[in-house]
Scaffold this active site. Structure first.
Site, mmCIF file in Angstrom:
data_model
loop_
_atom_site.group_PDB
_atom_site.id
_atom_site.type_symbol
_atom_site.label_atom_id
_atom_site.label_comp_id
_atom_site.label_asym_id
_atom_site.label_seq_id
_atom_site.Cartn_x
_atom_site.Cartn_y
_atom_site.Cartn_z
ATOM 1 N N GLY A 43 -25.367 5.955 -46.884
ATOM 2 C CA GLY A 43 -25.290 5.766 -45.374
ATOM 3 C C GLY A 43 -26.543 6.100 -44.600
ATOM 4 O O GLY A 43 -26.981 5.607 -43.597
ATOM 5 N N ASP A 102 -18.696 14.440 -39.861
ATOM 6 C CA ASP A 102 -17.447 13.924 -39.410
ATOM 7 C C ASP A 102 -16.519 15.143 -39.614
ATOM 8 O O ASP A 102 -16.671 16.395 -38.613
ATOM 9 C CB ASP A 102 -16.882 12.909 -40.086
ATOM 10 C CG ASP A 102 -15.725 12.162 -39.686
ATOM 11 O OD1 ASP A 102 -15.340 12.339 -38.517
ATOM 12 O OD2 ASP A 102 -15.113 11.719 -40.531
ATOM 13 N N LYS A 130 -19.627 13.493 -34.832
ATOM 14 C CA LYS A 130 -18.153 13.312 -34.281
ATOM 15 C C LYS A 130 -17.729 14.814 -34.047
ATOM 16 O O LYS A 130 -16.955 15.306 -34.918
ATOM 17 C CB LYS A 130 -17.316 12.561 -35.222
ATOM 18 C CG LYS A 130 -17.577 11.253 -35.026
ATOM 19 C CD LYS A 130 -16.364 10.245 -35.854
ATOM 20 C CE LYS A 130 -16.635 9.188 -36.440
ATOM 21 N NZ LYS A 130 -15.845 8.650 -37.407
ATOM 22 N N PHE A 151 -14.040 5.177 -35.507
ATOM 23 C CA PHE A 151 -14.837 4.652 -36.699
ATOM 24 C C PHE A 151 -16.053 3.613 -36.227
ATOM 25 O O PHE A 151 -15.747 2.811 -35.804
ATOM 26 C CB PHE A 151 -14.081 4.219 -37.610
ATOM 27 C CG PHE A 151 -14.714 4.033 -38.909
ATOM 28 C CD1 PHE A 151 -14.412 4.903 -39.826
ATOM 29 C CD2 PHE A 151 -15.052 2.612 -39.569
ATOM 30 C CE1 PHE A 151 -15.237 5.163 -41.081
ATOM 31 C CE2 PHE A 151 -15.872 2.567 -40.867
ATOM 32 C CZ PHE A 151 -15.641 3.621 -41.463
ATOM 33 N N VAL A 152 -17.186 4.016 -36.727
ATOM 34 C CA VAL A 152 -18.455 3.126 -36.320
ATOM 35 C C VAL A 152 -19.109 2.739 -37.591
ATOM 36 O O VAL A 152 -18.967 3.217 -38.629
ATOM 37 C CB VAL A 152 -19.430 3.889 -35.620
ATOM 38 C CG1 VAL A 152 -18.627 4.495 -34.065
ATOM 39 C CG2 VAL A 152 -19.853 5.165 -36.040
ATOM 40 N N ASP A 158 -21.098 2.267 -42.950
ATOM 41 C CA ASP A 158 -20.432 0.950 -43.470
ATOM 42 C C ASP A 158 -19.044 0.971 -43.305
ATOM 43 O O ASP A 158 -18.624 1.972 -43.100
ATOM 44 C CB ASP A 158 -20.728 0.789 -45.067
ATOM 45 C CG ASP A 158 -19.853 2.013 -45.844
ATOM 46 O OD1 ASP A 158 -20.133 3.207 -45.539
ATOM 47 O OD2 ASP A 158 -19.050 1.636 -46.520
ATOM 48 N N ARG A 164 -23.852 -2.370 -43.281
ATOM 49 C CA ARG A 164 -25.065 -1.419 -43.043
ATOM 50 C C ARG A 164 -26.123 -2.000 -42.430
ATOM 51 O O ARG A 164 -27.013 -1.324 -41.937
ATOM 52 C CB ARG A 164 -25.064 -1.075 -44.591
ATOM 53 C CG ARG A 164 -24.344 -0.202 -45.451
ATOM 54 C CD ARG A 164 -24.775 0.620 -46.350
ATOM 55 N NE ARG A 164 -23.537 0.910 -47.402
ATOM 56 C CZ ARG A 164 -23.189 2.052 -47.375
ATOM 57 N NH1 ARG A 164 -23.358 2.911 -46.402
ATOM 58 N NH2 ARG A 164 -21.992 2.378 -48.136
HETATM 59 P P1 IMP Z 1 -17.568 14.104 -43.632
HETATM 60 O O1 IMP Z 1 -17.663 14.711 -44.802
HETATM 61 O O2 IMP Z 1 -15.928 14.280 -42.938
HETATM 62 O O3 IMP Z 1 -18.263 15.019 -42.598
HETATM 63 O O4 IMP Z 1 -18.275 12.791 -43.629
HETATM 64 C C1 IMP Z 1 -19.145 12.516 -43.726
HETATM 65 C C2 IMP Z 1 -19.301 10.915 -44.279
HETATM 66 O O5 IMP Z 1 -18.220 10.164 -43.888
HETATM 67 C C3 IMP Z 1 -20.522 10.173 -43.741
HETATM 68 O O6 IMP Z 1 -21.429 10.457 -44.583
HETATM 69 C C4 IMP Z 1 -20.061 9.111 -43.927
HETATM 70 O O7 IMP Z 1 -20.393 8.134 -45.055
HETATM 71 C C5 IMP Z 1 -18.590 8.926 -43.726
HETATM 72 N N1 IMP Z 1 -18.324 8.699 -42.351
HETATM 73 C C6 IMP Z 1 -17.518 9.217 -41.340
HETATM 74 N N2 IMP Z 1 -17.373 9.019 -40.390
HETATM 75 C C7 IMP Z 1 -17.601 7.442 -40.386
HETATM 76 C C8 IMP Z 1 -17.644 6.443 -39.619
HETATM 77 O O8 IMP Z 1 -17.380 6.531 -38.359
HETATM 78 N N3 IMP Z 1 -18.149 5.179 -40.037
HETATM 79 C C9 IMP Z 1 -18.883 5.080 -41.307
HETATM 80 N N4 IMP Z 1 -18.624 6.295 -42.236
HETATM 81 C C10 IMP Z 1 -18.145 7.382 -41.761
HETATM 82 MG MG MG Z 2 -22.179 8.783 -46.133
#
Ligand code: IMP
Ligand code: MG
Length: 183
Positions: A43, A102, A130, A151-152, A158, A164
């Site tokens: 990502g 996220d 977010k 979701f983006v 991706d 991507r």
């Molecule tokens: P977290 O562990 O929930 O903070 O998520 C982080 C990972 O989730 C990021 O590195 C992304 O790979 C994926 N992710 C979270 N939100 C999105 C989104 O809106 N689009 C795409 N990937 C996301």
């Molecule tokens: Mg990621």
């Protein structure tokens, strides 16, 4: 591909401008000396490539891979570190780069791994934040953009491995968020 977007949230121009600002912030923050940059791929690949060229102190770069999403728009389980680092972290300043913060689980887990490696410091930088989705209390030190709970895709992010290479960041048309037959 652009026609699959419902809405462009952040244009290519705004990404470039903000990346330059972040590069200056990071350069000023560290001042001088070398830092270790850890990029969470896939990502953060595009963001990292652009950002490190705007950081004006020496860096050493390594990439790690984490699995936290499968073919869904919701995280399924605890993130899992797949590759570990080759660089010597002891007493070094570490900057971890991810595409998006996220729930907070990924960056929290990765930061903890580096904190245990006896670095001088560990900081984090994300392009997108977010805030509304946090499940554990974790904030990044450098943030590109706060975005709403949507979701983006694009600029490294991706959906099921696609999109991507979009130069901007946007939301997918709703009918595309239930994976069609892609297998
Ligand atoms: P977290 O562990 O929930 O903070 O998520 C982080 C990972 O989730 C990021 O590195 C992304 O790979 C994926 N992710 C979270 N939100 C999105 C989104 O809106 N689009 C795409 N990937 C996301
Ligand atoms: Mg990621």
């Amino acid at each position: 591909m652009l026609e699959d977007l419902e809405n462009v949230l952040i244009s290519q121009r705004r990404i470039a401008r903000r990346t330059g600002e972040l590069g200056r912030e990071i350069t000023e923050y560290y001042g001088s000396g070398e830092i270790i940059v850890i990029s969470i791929i896939n990502g953060a690949l595009l963001f990292t490539a652009d950002l490190i060229r705007r950081i004006e102190i020496p860096i050493q770069l390594d990439c790690i891979r984490v699995a936290s999403y499968r073919n869904e728009t919701k995280p399924d389980s605890e993130p899992e570190l797949i590759y570990s680092v080759d660089l010597e972290v002891d007493n070094r300043r570490v900057l971890i780069i991810d595409d998006i913060l996220d729930t907070g689980r990924t960056l929290y887990m990765i930061s903890q791994i580096f904190v245990r490696m006896n670095p001088r410091s560990v900081h984090t930088c994300v392009l997108l934040d977010k805030k509304g989705r946090r499940e554990i209390p974790f904030e990044a030190d450098f943030v590109g953009f706060d975005i709403p709970d949507q979701f983006v895709v694009g600029y490294g992010l991706d959906f099921a491995g696609r999109y991507r290479n979009l130069p901007c960041i946007g939301t997918l048309r709703p009918e595309l968020q239930n994976p069609p037959d892609w297998a």
